[in-house]
Design a protein around this motif. Structure first.
Motif, short mmCIF file in Angstrom:
data_model
loop_
_atom_site.label_atom_id
_atom_site.label_comp_id
_atom_site.label_asym_id
_atom_site.label_seq_id
_atom_site.Cartn_x
_atom_site.Cartn_y
_atom_site.Cartn_z
N LEU A 100 0.84 -1.20 0.00
CA LEU A 100 0.00 0.00 0.00
C LEU A 100 0.87 1.25 0.00
O LEU A 100 0.71 2.14 -0.85
N SER A 103 2.65 2.13 -3.14
CA SER A 103 1.83 2.72 -4.21
C SER A 103 1.69 4.23 -4.07
O SER A 103 1.27 4.90 -5.01
N ASN B 2 -2.52 3.44 -9.39
CA ASN B 2 -2.20 2.30 -8.55
C ASN B 2 -2.60 2.54 -7.10
O ASN B 2 -3.08 1.64 -6.41
N LYS B 3 -2.42 3.78 -6.62
CA LYS B 3 -2.75 4.02 -5.22
C LYS B 3 -4.24 3.92 -4.96
O LYS B 3 -4.66 3.47 -3.90
N GLN B 6 -4.82 0.06 -4.85
CA GLN B 6 -4.28 -0.52 -3.61
C GLN B 6 -5.13 -0.12 -2.40
O GLN B 6 -5.46 -0.95 -1.55
N MET B 7 -5.47 1.16 -2.34
CA MET B 7 -6.22 1.65 -1.20
C MET B 7 -7.60 0.99 -1.15
O MET B 7 -8.05 0.57 -0.08
N ILE B 10 -7.31 -2.68 -0.04
CA ILE B 10 -7.07 -2.81 1.40
C ILE B 10 -8.35 -2.54 2.18
O ILE B 10 -8.71 -3.30 3.09
#
Ligand SMILES: Nc1ncnc2c1ncn2[C@@H]1O[C@H](COP(=O)(O)OP(=O)(O)OP(=O)(O)O)[C@@H](O)[C@H]1O
Ligand SMILES: [Mg+2]
Lengths: 305, 245
Positions: A100, A103, B2-3, B6-7, B10
């Motif tokens: 995470l 990223s 991507n963030k 990913q976030m 999660i």
């Protein structure tokens, strides 16, 4: 030498509380810079002003030539931070945290070697909530390094660790610096500062009360020293008292303690040599940074932790 | 990009790893559905204009899902993350806080949507669910309801200092609505006074709106207005009071 941090008359208020008062200092690239002081001194507030998490009420701060407030995202790409008292979700796994956070950055280093280095490899599938205090701490340090930062800010990384773990952490902090990174570390432990820091800022009640290399601070306080050694032949204290630098001599059996200042050691050994005596088990005691701290603030630093 | 991925991943994983949240948001409405089906069946009933009890309760239980996520799930996790300084740790990275917020909204929306789909699928197979409207209307009404309730959820998270406070505030807001909105018990069995109170509860309008588009009887303009108003107030006041730390 290149300045990476410039703090000029920084001030921060919380209502009536003056958390940081007129603090100025510079940090050079590649040094380990320590910030020490008692609880509530303003250490965290100072560091958080440097990383853009706190807005200063007075003064200017520049980090890597950027204004932490206005250029926070750009600065965050280039620095690493380990904050005091942060947590992550209980049920997030170690590898997920690293993925995470990877990223978030433009540039990152592979995180497997980081986990290895910080001894967390076998914990990669563990939940954050199941890590020990020390393991959480190390995970946060690994996170602070994930973007290969130029400056790393560490706020009390060794608080709550056992002595063995603290010593290991010191080695790793030195390794961070050996890679050419600048380290700014907040701590309560004077031995840590003496061990690690090139320079240290002592903060009390929001004010900067001393700033220098740890050894220089100690010398400034006094160059008083005590030398303790053992001898294989009986010795007359009067023979040593005539050395110019010696102030007092006490003898108990074969153990001799000499107090004095200046070039005490050299002159002492020379005299013993003339007398045909070889001293052994030589110990030199100098005032510690803790003594400096007490003399500056009138208090001990390790209170209420 | 991507963030964001990913976030969101999660946030979704964390939701599915939280047994209590998972139970109340997903399993509890399903249990109620099965229980209602077993007790009342789904025979056509003049009270529901030819639809059955289950046909009217699928939209009702969907409202429960939206209310649980909006008034309890979002405030509690957000306030907890702030209290534990998780949000603060994120703020020390270059990630804009909007990424966190966008992922949180998206994941909660998808979870609510999946919860609704689960009710629909089970009701189709177990109780011959009937549907008289258009799917696009259901999606639109569902989206409006989530916007209104999520906005108020972040508002509660903004006002509540801790996760515990958020939990109490959320439950005090949600529990009465759960029983008085027609989401779990049909309103027409309630006394006149209760119906009067009920007509002022936001969740009642989620139920009315969803049932109306479900039965194909059109958009309830009063309910639309109520939920739009709630969205505007929630977003405006929420963004004023919400703090990341
Ligand atoms: N958000 C805040 N609101 C109000 N007061 C605060 C806030 N943060 C810090 N303070 C106050 O500012 C002063 C400095 O706090 P700071 O956290 O910088 O101290 P510190 O040196 O890091 O202490 P410690 O060693 O306990 O971590 C303290 O008196 C503290 O109570
Ligand atoms: Mg602190």
């Amino acid at each position: 030498m290149e300045k990476v941090i410039e703090v000029n008359r920084l001030g921060k208020l919380y209502g009536d509380i003056v958390a940081v008062d007129d603090v100025s200092f510079e940090v050079q690239r590649g040094e380990i810079f320590g910030i020490v002081g008692p609880n509530g001194a303003g250490k965290t507030t100072t560091v958080e002003s440097l990383i853009g998490l706190k807005r200063p009420d007075k003064g200017e701060v520049q980090v890597l030539g950027l204004d932490p407030q206005n250029d926070r995202p750009a600065l965050a790409q280039r620095i690493g931070t380990q904050l005091q008292q942060t947590q992550l979700a209980e049920r997030i796994k170690v590898w997920e945290v690293l993925n995470l956070f990877s990223s978030f950055y433009d540039k990152t280093v592979p995180w497997e070697p980081l986990l290895d280095r910080w001894g967390l490899s076998e914990k990669r599938h563990a939940f954050f909530g199941k890590l020990s205090g020390g393991q959480k701490q190390r995970l946060f340090i690994a996170l602070a390094l994930i973007n290969d930062p130029e400056i790393v800010f560490l706020d009390e990384i060794t608080t709550g660790l056992d002595p063995q773990a603290r010593r290991e952490t010191w080695e790793l902090v030195q390794a961070i610096r050996d890679e050419g990174k600048t380290v700014v570390m907040v701590t309560h432990y004077m031995d840590e500062v003496e061990m690690l820091c090139d320079r240290v800022a002592i903060i009390d009640h929001g004010r900067l009360i001393a700033l220098d290399a740890p050894a220089a601070l100690v010398n400034q306080l006094s160059d008083e020293q005590r030398i303790i050694f053992t001898v294989d032949l009986p010795i007359n204290p009067a023979d040593l008292q005539t050395i110019e630098q010696v102030r007092a001599v006490s003898i108990s059996g074969s153990k001799i303690e000499v107090q004095g200042a200046g070039d005490l050691l050299v002159n002492l050994v020379l005299r013993l040599h003339e007398m045909g005596i070889t001293p052994s088990n030589i110990e030199i005691h100098r005032p510690s940074l803790e003594d400096v701290f007490i003399s500056l603030t009138g208090r001990s630093n390790v209170e209420n932790k | 990009m991507n963030k964001y991925i990913q976030m969101s991943l999660i946030q979704a994983k964390l939701f599915f790893r939280e047994p209590i949240a998972l139970f109340f948001t997903i399993a509890f409405p399903v249990l109620l559905l099965v229980m209602y089906g077993a007790i009342f069946g789904n025979d056509p009933n003049p009270n529901f204009g030819g639809f059955g009890y289950i046909d009217s309760q699928v939209p009702g239980l969907t409202a429960i899902i939206v209310g649980t996520i909006g008034l309890i799930g979002i405030p509690v996790t957000t306030a907890n993350n702030r209290e534990q300084k998780v949000l603060r740790r994120f703020m020390a990275t270059p990630m804009p806080s909007t990424v966190y917020l966008a992922a949180d909204i998206l994941v909660n929306f998808v979870i609510a949507f999946l919860g609704m789909m689960l009710l629909i699928v089970i009701a189709i197979f177990a109780f011959d669910l009937r549907f008289g409207g258009r799917w696009i209307d259901v999606l639109a009404a569902f989206s409006l309801s989530t916007i209104a309730f999520f906005a108020v959820g972040y508002l509660i998270a903004g006002v509540a200092q801790t996760g515990r406070v958020a939990q109490v505030v959320g439950q005090v807001a949600f529990l009465p609505m759960m029983f008085l909105s027609g989401a779990t018990l049909p309103l027409n069995i309630m006394p006149e006074g209760v119906q009067q109170i009920s007509s002022w509860l936001p969740l009642t309008h989620v139920v009315k709106l969803l049932q109306a588009v479900w039965f194909g009887s059109g958009w309830e303009t009063g309910s639309v207005a109520m939920l739009l108003g709630m969205s505007v107030v929630g977003i405006t006041v929420g963004s004023l009071v919400f703090q990341w730390e």
